[in-house]
Design a protein around this motif. Structure first.
Motif, PDB file in Angstrom:
ATOM      1  N   PHE A  10     -11.245  -4.010  -2.107  1.00  0.00           N
ATOM      2  CA  PHE A  10     -10.595  -3.797  -0.811  1.00  0.00           C
ATOM      3  C   PHE A  10     -11.689  -3.688   0.195  1.00  0.00           C
ATOM      4  N   THR A  37      -5.131   4.779  -8.086  1.00  0.00           N
ATOM      5  CA  THR A  37      -6.424   5.358  -7.735  1.00  0.00           C
ATOM      6  C   THR A  37      -6.750   6.553  -8.614  1.00  0.00           C
ATOM      7  N   GLN A  72      -6.573  -4.480   3.888  1.00  0.00           N
ATOM      8  CA  GLN A  72      -5.401  -3.713   4.307  1.00  0.00           C
ATOM      9  C   GLN A  72      -4.861  -4.391   5.571  1.00  0.00           C
ATOM     10  N   PHE A 113       0.865  -1.188   0.000  1.00  0.00           N
ATOM     11  CA  PHE A 113       0.000   0.000   0.000  1.00  0.00           C
ATOM     12  C   PHE A 113       0.896   1.230   0.000  1.00  0.00           C
ATOM     13  N   ALA A 137     -12.928   0.030  -3.360  1.00  0.00           N
ATOM     14  CA  ALA A 137     -13.045  -0.119  -1.904  1.00  0.00           C
ATOM     15  C   ALA A 137     -14.363   0.489  -1.495  1.00  0.00           C
ATOM     16  N   SER A 164     -14.289   9.827  -4.468  1.00  0.00           N
ATOM     17  CA  SER A 164     -13.736  10.953  -3.683  1.00  0.00           C
ATOM     18  C   SER A 164     -14.673  11.419  -2.585  1.00  0.00           C
ATOM     19  N   ASP A 198      -4.833   7.763  -3.677  1.00  0.00           N
ATOM     20  CA  ASP A 198      -4.780   9.173  -4.084  1.00  0.00           C
ATOM     21  C   ASP A 198      -6.021   9.922  -3.609  1.00  0.00           C
ATOM     22  N   TYR A 211     -22.028   7.803  -7.067  1.00  0.00           N
ATOM     23  CA  TYR A 211     -22.000   6.466  -7.666  1.00  0.00           C
ATOM     24  C   TYR A 211     -22.769   6.428  -8.987  1.00  0.00           C
ATOM     25  N   GLY A 232     -18.192   0.047   1.222  1.00  0.00           N
ATOM     26  CA  GLY A 232     -18.951  -0.617   2.276  1.00  0.00           C
ATOM     27  C   GLY A 232     -20.421  -0.219   2.231  1.00  0.00           C
ATOM     28  N   SER A 233     -20.737   0.864   1.538  1.00  0.00           N
ATOM     29  CA  SER A 233     -22.116   1.381   1.519  1.00  0.00           C
ATOM     30  C   SER A 233     -22.974   0.579   0.548  1.00  0.00           C
TER      31      SER A 233
HETATM   32  C1  LIG Z   1      -8.126   0.052   1.514  1.00  0.00           C
HETATM   33  C2  LIG Z   1      -8.838   1.301   1.090  1.00  0.00           C
HETATM   34  C3  LIG Z   1      -8.200   2.209   0.262  1.00  0.00           C
HETATM   35  C4  LIG Z   1      -8.810   3.386  -0.148  1.00  0.00           C
HETATM   36  N1  LIG Z   1      -8.140   4.262  -0.915  1.00  0.00           N
HETATM   37  C5  LIG Z   1      -8.736   5.408  -1.281  1.00  0.00           C
HETATM   38  C6  LIG Z   1      -8.039   6.352  -2.054  1.00  0.00           C
HETATM   39  O1  LIG Z   1      -6.883   6.170  -2.382  1.00  0.00           O
HETATM   40  N2  LIG Z   1      -8.665   7.496  -2.413  1.00  0.00           N
HETATM   41  C7  LIG Z   1      -9.962   7.750  -2.072  1.00  0.00           C
HETATM   42  O2  LIG Z   1     -10.487   8.793  -2.458  1.00  0.00           O
HETATM   43  N3  LIG Z   1     -10.661   6.860  -1.327  1.00  0.00           N
HETATM   44  C8  LIG Z   1     -10.069   5.719  -0.924  1.00  0.00           C
HETATM   45  N4  LIG Z   1     -10.758   4.841  -0.140  1.00  0.00           N
HETATM   46  C9  LIG Z   1     -12.127   5.171   0.247  1.00  0.00           C
HETATM   47  C10 LIG Z   1     -13.119   4.520  -0.663  1.00  0.00           C
HETATM   48  O3  LIG Z   1     -12.949   4.942  -2.004  1.00  0.00           O
HETATM   49  C11 LIG Z   1     -14.536   4.846  -0.245  1.00  0.00           C
HETATM   50  O4  LIG Z   1     -14.755   6.227  -0.256  1.00  0.00           O
HETATM   51  C12 LIG Z   1     -14.808   4.335   1.129  1.00  0.00           C
HETATM   52  O5  LIG Z   1     -14.402   2.987   1.219  1.00  0.00           O
HETATM   53  C13 LIG Z   1     -16.262   4.458   1.479  1.00  0.00           C
HETATM   54  O6  LIG Z   1     -17.009   3.923   0.430  1.00  0.00           O
HETATM   55  P1  LIG Z   1     -18.526   3.813   0.497  1.00  0.00           P
HETATM   56  O7  LIG Z   1     -19.030   5.176   0.804  1.00  0.00           O
HETATM   57  O8  LIG Z   1     -19.016   3.295  -0.791  1.00  0.00           O
HETATM   58  O9  LIG Z   1     -18.772   2.854   1.626  1.00  0.00           O
HETATM   59  C14 LIG Z   1     -10.137   3.667   0.274  1.00  0.00           C
HETATM   60  C15 LIG Z   1     -10.803   2.749   1.096  1.00  0.00           C
HETATM   61  C16 LIG Z   1     -10.169   1.584   1.512  1.00  0.00           C
HETATM   62  C17 LIG Z   1     -10.918   0.634   2.415  1.00  0.00           C
END
Ligand SMILES: Cc1cc2nc3c(=O)[nH]c(=O)nc-3n(C[C@H](O)[C@H](O)[C@H](O)COP(=O)(O)O)c2cc1C
Length: 466
Positions: free
Chosen positions: A247, A106, A282, A12, A229, A139, A60, A160, A231-232
């Motif tokens: 992820f 990213t 992670q 990472f 990545a 973002s 990023d 989304y 969860g929503s």
């Molecule tokens: C391992 C991991 C890496 C992530 N890396 C980034 C990233 O580099 N840039 C970013 O804007 N969000 C990153 N996120 C956030 C996700 O893009 C996302 O906003 C977050 O998991 C919540 O998503 P959700 O609102 O769909 O649940 C990361 C999340 C995880 C778990």
């Protein structure tokens, strides 16, 4: 006996000083401050390639963390993703000194148009000979929105929706605009490409209008490996439709399993095979030649961890370190006029002192281990076999000690146990490395419908999935 499950091994990274292990850039010998020197990336790439890693994953963001204490001052002081450089641009440098290493990068679907991004990724896929993946994010930083002409973040589920159309556009460009045999490069006839095998995409949608043709010819993978990545509910639906590698976290094995099951169900809803998805967590690994060495390192990392950095990174709504340690979080939030729902993971009767102690190790949950190579390998095998994890994205406490120690101490142990294969003699694309099948998306993936120009004629409304 069935073959043992193999580990996907990623590092990472982020093109910045302090990515997620705040305060640790100050450790002796840590190279993080060299991130804007190309030699940092060359050294890292070679170390990972020689050390048996499958890939490096570059996070990023396109804005500053400026919510905590009402500004970016804490982030700047901590080097917390500020300064940070473009992650795409270090990939060709790393690719030039490696043959096997994959690159997950990213990029956000919320602010920049899909056409130029599709071209950049195709360029990278060509230059790396098919070793790139894209971590699709929408973002989340309010400051990022203000860098692109908006007053505030686009609402979560709307992001989304835009992302969904963004993906539709890039799929048309990557998969549909050029046929595989379009390049003839026939010098005798003076024909480089057969124009009958190149086409406009003529995308007209709610958010984007893109004519095409794609400016890049088909690259080894066409569509880069798709990471996400989330969860929503909206994110899970999106992952079910698009993502190949997810992820996903979870403070416990049960959390992880529930997340993975939800994503697999979403994939099936979108006509895909749930077993096509891979799940990477992670993970934190602190390895030592002895238990004592590992424990000493872990103690040092904890001591050096910056609470300010963690709070600024999580956009914590109140200035915890400035409050009396015996005050409760509930009272502190009330006094600041912040709803309790802003910190759902802390009970209102937790004291400020207790909360600060929790914050220090808040990232070390189920997927953390400190110990000898045997202890680490035992734990990783548990993650693979008991939880159903497919791989890890290794959090760096120290650059390059984290990666080097893992390569020198843990990789040989995992190889002995049949969890990491020796590298093949000939390089493969990232998709082949991760999934074992071909370099292109599997047939059940929605992007495949654009192959050969099919489905480009159909109005987008008719293609809405689900
Ligand atoms: C391992 C991991 C890496 C992530 N890396 C980034 C990233 O580099 N840039 C970013 O804007 N969000 C990153 N996120 C956030 C996700 O893009 C996302 O906003 C977050 O998991 C919540 O998503 P959700 O609102 O769909 O649940 C990361 C999340 C995880 C778990």
């Amino acid at each position: 006996m069935p073959e043992k499950k193999q580990l996907i091994l990623n590092l990472f990274e982020m093109n910045t000083v302090s990515h997620i292990t705040h305060g640790l850039w100050t450790l002796p010998g840590n190279n993080r401050h060299r991130f804007d020197d190309i030699s940092y990336w060359l050294e890292l790439a070679q170390l990972l390639e020689d050390g048996g890693f499958h890939g490096v994953f570059l996070a990023d963001v396109v804005g500053a963390y400026d919510t905590f204490r009402g500004g970016f001052e804490t982030a700047a002081r901590e080097g917390l993703q500020l300064p940070s450089n473009d992650p795409l641009l270090v990939i060709p440098a790393m690719a030039a000194v490696t043959r096997h290493l994959g690159f997950g990068v990213t990029f956000s679907t919320s602010y920049e148009p899909p056409f130029t991004f599709a071209r950049r990724m195709s360029t990278l896929d060509h230059l790396t000979r098919g070793r790139v993946g894209w971590n699709i994010v929408t973002s989340y930083l309010p400051n990022a929105a203000r860098n692109f002409g908006l007053d505030d973040e686009i609402p979560h589920d709307r992001r989304y929706e835009i992302a969904d159309e963004f993906l539709d556009v890039v799929y048309k460009l990557w998969e549909g605009s050029w046929d595989d045999d379009a390049i003839v490069a026939d010098a005798a006839r003076g024909v480089y490409a057969d124009p009958a095998k190149v086409r406009y995409i003529d995308h007209v949608g709610e958010n984007f209008r893109v004519a095409g043709p794609h400016l890049s010819a088909p690259s080894p993978q066409r569509t880069p490996v798709l990471y996400q990545a989330t969860g929503s509910p909206a994110g899970i639906e999106f992952a079910g439709r698009h993502a190949e590698l997810v992820f996903t976290g979870g403070r416990s094995a049960a959390d992880f399993r529930a997340n993975a099951a939800r994503m697999r169900e979403a994939a099936v809803r979108h006509g895909r095979d749930g077993s096509d998805l891979r799940f990477v967590v992670q993970a934190g690994v602190v390895v030592g030649r002895t238990e004592e060495e590992a424990a000493d390192r872990w103690r040092l990392y904890q001591e050096r961890t910056s609470i300010d950095g963690i709070l600024a990174h999580s956009s914590f709504p109140i200035d915890l370190p400035a409050l009396p340690p015996e005050q409760t979080i509930g009272a502190a939030l009330d006094a600041a006029g912040v709803p309790h729902s802003a910190v759902p993971y802390l009970a209102p009767d937790t004291t400020v002192g207790e909360a600060l102690a929790t914050v220090r190790t808040s990232r070390e949950g189920r997927y953390f281990v400190a110990g000898t190579p045997e202890v680490v390998a035992d734990e990783i095998e548990r993650w693979l076999d008991e939880d159903g994890v497919d791989g890890i994205n290794l959090r760096q406490y120290h650059s390059f000690d984290t990666a080097r120690d893992f390569a020198e101490l843990v990789v040989p142990e995992l190889r002995r146990r049949g969890r990491l294969a020796e590298r093949p003699a000939e390089p493969r694309t990232l998709r082949e490395t991760l999934f074992g099948a071909g370099p292109r998306l599997p047939d059940a993936h929605p992007a495949r419908r654009y192959r050969g120009g099919a489905a480009l004629e159909v109005p987008r409304e008719a293609l809405r999935f689900g």
